[in-house]
Design a protein around this motif. Structure first.
Motif, PDB file in Angstrom:
ATOM      1  N   LYS A  26      62.200 -13.019  91.832  1.00  0.00           N
ATOM      2  CA  LYS A  26      61.660 -13.189  90.484  1.00  0.00           C
ATOM      3  C   LYS A  26      61.556 -11.862  89.732  1.00  0.00           C
ATOM      4  O   LYS A  26      61.625 -11.828  88.511  1.00  0.00           O
ATOM      5  CB  LYS A  26      60.304 -13.874  90.513  1.00  0.00           C
ATOM      6  N   LYS A  31      66.983 -12.269  85.456  1.00  0.00           N
ATOM      7  CA  LYS A  31      66.952 -12.205  84.005  1.00  0.00           C
ATOM      8  C   LYS A  31      66.040 -13.294  83.468  1.00  0.00           C
ATOM      9  O   LYS A  31      66.128 -14.447  83.900  1.00  0.00           O
ATOM     10  CB  LYS A  31      68.376 -12.395  83.472  1.00  0.00           C
ATOM     11  N   PRO A  32      65.158 -12.983  82.527  1.00  0.00           N
ATOM     12  CA  PRO A  32      64.288 -14.017  81.962  1.00  0.00           C
ATOM     13  C   PRO A  32      65.119 -15.149  81.376  1.00  0.00           C
ATOM     14  O   PRO A  32      66.097 -14.904  80.651  1.00  0.00           O
ATOM     15  CB  PRO A  32      63.503 -13.269  80.881  1.00  0.00           C
ATOM     16  N   LYS A  47      64.466 -17.127  79.065  1.00  0.00           N
ATOM     17  CA  LYS A  47      64.399 -17.209  77.608  1.00  0.00           C
ATOM     18  C   LYS A  47      65.554 -16.448  76.959  1.00  0.00           C
ATOM     19  O   LYS A  47      66.007 -16.824  75.862  1.00  0.00           O
ATOM     20  CB  LYS A  47      63.059 -16.675  77.102  1.00  0.00           C
ATOM     21  N   ASP A  49      62.675 -18.439  89.882  1.00  0.00           N
ATOM     22  CA  ASP A  49      61.281 -18.271  89.449  1.00  0.00           C
ATOM     23  C   ASP A  49      60.838 -19.576  88.813  1.00  0.00           C
ATOM     24  O   ASP A  49      61.021 -19.801  87.621  1.00  0.00           O
ATOM     25  CB  ASP A  49      61.176 -17.120  88.448  1.00  0.00           C
ATOM     26  N   GLN A  69      58.573 -19.600  85.429  1.00  0.00           N
ATOM     27  CA  GLN A  69      59.132 -19.474  84.085  1.00  0.00           C
ATOM     28  C   GLN A  69      59.849 -20.747  83.665  1.00  0.00           C
ATOM     29  O   GLN A  69      60.039 -20.995  82.467  1.00  0.00           O
ATOM     30  CB  GLN A  69      60.079 -18.275  83.984  1.00  0.00           C
ATOM     31  N   TRP A  87      57.698 -19.144  76.271  1.00  0.00           N
ATOM     32  CA  TRP A  87      58.517 -18.736  75.136  1.00  0.00           C
ATOM     33  C   TRP A  87      58.840 -19.895  74.199  1.00  0.00           C
ATOM     34  O   TRP A  87      59.376 -19.687  73.106  1.00  0.00           O
ATOM     35  CB  TRP A  87      59.807 -18.099  75.638  1.00  0.00           C
TER      36      TRP A  87
END
Length: 264
Positions: free
Chosen positions: A11, A15-16, A18, A75, A78, A84
């Motif tokens: 995690k 890369k996020p 969002k 993750d 998220q 987001w």
């Protein structure tokens, strides 16, 4: 399936999601939706060209759900709790993404729209859509309505079952982590190790539930496209894409934020 312990290790470097969604959304809004609309607004709609754009739009949605599965494996937090998402989108979320009822309710809106008089036809043509394309949903065959009933029946069975699994998995997660934390005296490496072990043990079920919910969304969308002809599918996917784009309309979002009732 990848073990939940990988969640703890990946995690921090993943890369996020969002960022991926922002790029995916821009392509939906600026590429696929305009191209589909141009194909639909042609004076003579070519079934072959329209089929190509319908397939491209469907692949775009499927690619998103596949990426969402990977995000959950890396993750799940998220994916399950997307902070987001804006305030217009959040009421429509279920287990991390839009509720699959959104697909079937949108589909029903076509079946229940029986406005087929001459004035309605001229109005639709004013917006650049040939009336005979918009008439694609008038008097649908019995086989199609029966298939839609089957899709909705499957949702009524699967949604409560997945919601129950999610509640049970979260309750187990909170209970085990809480008990492990309570056994430890203050912050220490022992406490951290015990909590991480509990997180890893219980996180896998949360990941499984999310992936199954995501699979349900993906399968409902695919079932709808497969059950319809190319004209019906084009109209459905255009409306679905426009629905998602509308959630990010700055004027609409600002108006919604303006009239939110503050919590006192």
């Amino acid at each position: 399936m990848q073990k939940a312990i990988a969640f703890l290790g990946l995690k921090k470097c993943s890369k996020p999601f969002k960022d991926y969604y922002s790029e995916w959304f821009k392509e939906l809004k600026n590429v696929h939706l305009p191209q589909l609309r141009r194909a639909m607004s042609s004076a003579t709609v070519s079934p072959a060209i329209l089929t190509a754009h319908v397939d491209a739009m469907q692949r775009h949605f499927i690619a998103y759900y596949e990426a969402l599965d990977l995000a959950a494996l890396n993750d799940v937090a998220q994916a399950l709790f997307p902070d987001w998402r804006n305030s217009l989108e959040k009421p429509f979320l279920w287990l991390g993404d839009f509720h699959p009822y959104l697909f079937t309710n949108l589909l029903r809106s076509f079946l229940e729209d029986d406005d087929s008089d001459e004035d309605a036809r001229e109005s639709r043509e004013d917006f650049g859509k040939p009336w005979y394309l918009d008439m694609a949903w008038r008097s649908p065959p019995r086989a199609l309505t029966a298939r839609i009933d089957q899709i909705e029946c499957g949702l009524r069975l699967m949604v409560p079952a997945l919601a129950a699994r999610a509640r049970h998995a979260q309750a187990k997660f909170v209970d085990r982590v809480g008990r492990e934390w309570g056994r430890c005296e203050g912050p220490s490496e022992e406490a951290k190790s015990a909590v991480e072990e509990s997180v890893a043990a219980e996180m896998e079920e949360l990941v499984d539930v999310f992936v199954d919910a995501n699979r349900l969304r993906r399968s409902v969308l695919t079932d709808i496209v497969n059950a319809t002809d190319v004209y019906q599918a084009a109209l459905f996917l255009e409306s679905l894409a426009q629905f998602l784009v509308g959630f990010n309309d700055k004027k609409l979002l600002a108006q919604f934020e303006k009239y939110k009732i503050p919590v006192t």
